[in-house]
Design an enzyme around this catalytic site. Structure first.
Site, short mmCIF file in Angstrom:
data_model
loop_
_atom_site.label_atom_id
_atom_site.label_comp_id
_atom_site.label_asym_id
_atom_site.label_seq_id
_atom_site.Cartn_x
_atom_site.Cartn_y
_atom_site.Cartn_z
N ARG A 212 0.85 -1.19 0.00
CA ARG A 212 0.00 0.00 0.00
C ARG A 212 0.89 1.25 0.00
O ARG A 212 1.72 1.41 0.90
CB ARG A 212 -0.88 0.04 1.25
CG ARG A 212 -1.71 -1.21 1.51
CD ARG A 212 -3.04 -1.19 0.81
NE ARG A 212 -3.70 -2.48 0.92
CZ ARG A 212 -4.86 -2.67 1.56
NH1 ARG A 212 -5.49 -1.65 2.09
NH2 ARG A 212 -5.38 -3.89 1.61
N GLU A 214 0.97 3.96 1.24
CA GLU A 214 0.33 4.62 2.38
C GLU A 214 1.22 5.78 2.78
O GLU A 214 2.25 5.58 3.43
CB GLU A 214 0.26 3.57 3.49
CG GLU A 214 -0.77 3.68 4.52
CD GLU A 214 -2.17 3.34 4.08
OE1 GLU A 214 -2.96 4.29 4.02
OE2 GLU A 214 -2.48 2.15 3.85
N ARG A 220 0.55 2.20 12.90
CA ARG A 220 -0.18 1.02 12.43
C ARG A 220 -0.21 0.85 10.93
O ARG A 220 -0.84 -0.08 10.41
CB ARG A 220 -1.59 1.01 12.99
CG ARG A 220 -2.38 2.24 12.61
CD ARG A 220 -3.51 2.35 13.56
NE ARG A 220 -4.74 2.80 12.94
CZ ARG A 220 -5.94 2.48 13.38
NH1 ARG A 220 -6.09 1.66 14.38
NH2 ARG A 220 -7.01 2.95 12.81
N HIS A 221 0.45 1.76 10.21
CA HIS A 221 0.51 1.65 8.76
C HIS A 221 1.94 1.43 8.28
O HIS A 221 2.85 2.13 8.71
CB HIS A 221 -0.01 2.93 8.10
CG HIS A 221 -1.48 3.11 8.21
ND1 HIS A 221 -2.04 3.95 9.15
CD2 HIS A 221 -2.50 2.56 7.52
CE1 HIS A 221 -3.37 3.89 9.03
NE2 HIS A 221 -3.67 3.06 8.05
N GLU A 357 -8.58 -1.64 14.06
CA GLU A 357 -9.06 -2.57 13.03
C GLU A 357 -7.94 -3.54 12.68
O GLU A 357 -6.83 -3.13 12.38
CB GLU A 357 -9.44 -1.77 11.78
CG GLU A 357 -9.85 -2.65 10.62
CD GLU A 357 -9.74 -1.94 9.27
OE1 GLU A 357 -10.13 -0.75 9.18
OE2 GLU A 357 -9.26 -2.57 8.32
N SER A 360 -10.94 -6.69 7.72
CA SER A 360 -12.24 -6.33 7.18
C SER A 360 -12.66 -7.38 6.17
O SER A 360 -11.83 -8.12 5.64
CB SER A 360 -12.25 -4.92 6.59
OG SER A 360 -11.27 -4.79 5.62
N ARG A 408 -0.78 -6.53 12.45
CA ARG A 408 -1.68 -5.85 13.40
C ARG A 408 -2.22 -6.84 14.42
O ARG A 408 -2.38 -6.51 15.60
CB ARG A 408 -2.84 -5.19 12.65
CG ARG A 408 -2.42 -3.94 11.94
CD ARG A 408 -3.62 -3.10 11.63
NE ARG A 408 -3.27 -1.98 10.78
CZ ARG A 408 -4.15 -1.15 10.25
NH1 ARG A 408 -5.44 -1.34 10.47
NH2 ARG A 408 -3.76 -0.16 9.50
#
Ligand code: AMO
Length: 434
Positions: A212, A214, A220-221, A357, A360, A408
């Site tokens: 990603r 990001e 957390r990323h 999170e 998902s 995570r």
């Protein structure tokens, strides 16, 4: 003579042994010297009474630089002076590779080293028992995930990581030059795991890197993480997917506690095992909690880091560490998620672990006309997804699945402060090496 693979396995009655490891500490008291030799499993004391050791060997072992790689052969002697109840009196030794001085960072020194320094010299950082333990636990976690999936009839697959289109939105796509054509690093195996549902491989899982772009520096990323994805056919609702995740996560938590007991002890941690089923909250309920917590979030907006934290604190106070947040507005979820007809919602969920999170998923739209309409609604060109859509034209079962960020999950299980702690060589906006 026995070659010791594990200092923890040495016994006082072993006789003559050879131990390989790093010279963690050397203390020369004149008449007697001590070398603490560390391997993957622990440390052992090499004791050198000057009068009883050949002078050349004594000199070599007492002038060693810290963290040099050495191999020591000697006799195991019972001793009430050491924690293990024995020591090794050396007979010969080999300096396999001498460590340069000074070290880029200490291994056992009790000084706080900045995370950046630690990551710059990660090989040295991982020599610390409490850092190494994290990666041993990560390995156990992967083993447990595989085990739980196979027990539930999932087939392990590997899908391409260099792709012609992304599935999780243009903002986080990494573009690569593929022999003059534009290609993208996989953000997730989403499109391929869904295509596989039309093949008859009706339950698949994958654990592989996801990329990603990001552009945010958070704890957390990262730009590369290991995604654990599952997809299952012939479901009648997303509830079946949630029950499956629950089973798998429960197996992982219990297994880590049991098989990772030694590493957890090194870390001084225990992990709680939340009871299944995990509570199911709706997005609307969470929105209410977040607003009560003083955060102004508009209808349909993402709960955000702060919102998730408020919900997490509220759930923790009720004794729930893991909970699903279901029924997100369809607008907030990707095109492949099924809409809940006649409502603004969707058959989707997140799994949150103490305010963060970790996963998902949801039921997918398997009806091609509806799927194409959803793509168009999201401003995507169905032509870019033709290879994916074709699989929906010739008999596609109903299906659903999930993606779990494995780091995570580990971070939350072990209560680590930063996702980078759970990645050997993390990649983020500013870090591309080591
Ligand atoms: P999503 O984009 O929510 O869903 O990603 C799934 C999970 O992957 C983890 N994750 C990350 N971890 C670390 N750094 C990042 N930058 C990062 N981005 C995501 C999170 C997240 O919950 N295809 C869907 C899943 C599905 O519906 O099957 C997807 O990728 O833990």
């Amino acid at each position: 003579m026995t070659l010791i693979r594990n200092t923890k396995s040495i016994k006082a009655e072993d006789g003559i042994v050879t131990v390989n490891g790093w010279a963690q500490d050397i203390r020369n008291l004149g008449g007697i010297s001590f070398l603490t030799l560390r391997d993957r499993f622990g440390t052992v004391q090499v004791t050198m009474p000057k009068k009883k050791i050949e002078p050349g060997l004594f000199e070599m072992l007492t002038t060693l630089s810290r963290e040099s790689a050495v191999s020591v052969t000697g006799e195991v002697k019972a001793s009430n002076q050491t924690a293990l109840g024995f020591e090794i009196i050396p007979m010969s030794a080999e300096v396999v590779s001498e460590a340069a001085v000074p070290l880029p960072m200490g291994v056992v020194d009790k000084v706080n080293v900045e995370m950046d320094t630690r990551l710059n010299h990660r090989f040295m950082d991982i020599r610390k028992p409490e850092i190494k333990a994290i990666f041993e636990l990560k390995s156990i976690m992967f083993e447990l995930i595989g085990e739980a999936c196979r027990e539930n009839g999932f087939v392990q697959v590997s899908t391409p990581k260099i792709n012609s289109s992304g599935a999780e939105g243009g903002a986080t796509l990494f573009k690569v030059d593929y022999f003059g054509r534009d290609a993208y690093l996989a953000q997730s195996p989403q499109l391929y795991k869904q295509i596989l549902m039309s093949t008859g491989l009706d339950r698949v899982f994958e654990m592989s890197p996801a990329f990603r772009a990001e552009n945010s520096n958070t704890n957390r990323h990262v730009t590369e993480f290991v995604s654990f994805d599952g997809e299952m056919s012939w479901i009648s609702s997303e509830e079946e997917v949630m029950s499956m995740i629950e089973k798998i996560v429960d197996h992982v938590l219990k297994g880590i506690r049991e098989r990772g007991a030694e590493q957890l002890a090194v870390l001084g941690k225990d992990i709680g095992i939340p009871a299944v089923p995990y509570p199911r909250l709706t997005y609307e309920e969470c929105l209410e909690m977040v607003r009560e917590g003083g955060l102004d979030i508009k209808d349909g907006d993402d709960l955000g880091t702060e919102g998730e934290k408020i919900v997490g604190d509220r759930m923790s106070s009720k004794g729930f560490d893991l909970y699903f947040i279901c029924e997100y507005p369809e607008d907030a979820k990707p095109f492949y998620i099924m809409e809940k007809d006649g409502t603004p919602y969707s058959y989707s969920f997140d799994l949150d672990y103490r305010g963060q999170e970790i996963s998902s998923g949801g039921q997918r739209e398997h009806r091609i006309d509806r799927l194409v309409a959803r793509m168009q609604k999201k401003g995507l060109d169905p032509k870019d997804f033709e290879f994916y859509l074709e699989a929906f034209r010739y008999g596609m079962p109903s299906h659903g699945g999930w993606g779990i960020g494995t780091e995570r999950l580990l971070v939350k299980m072990l209560d680590l402060p930063n996702i980078r702690e759970a990645i050997l060589f993390p990649r983020d906006v500013s870090r591309l090496s080591p």
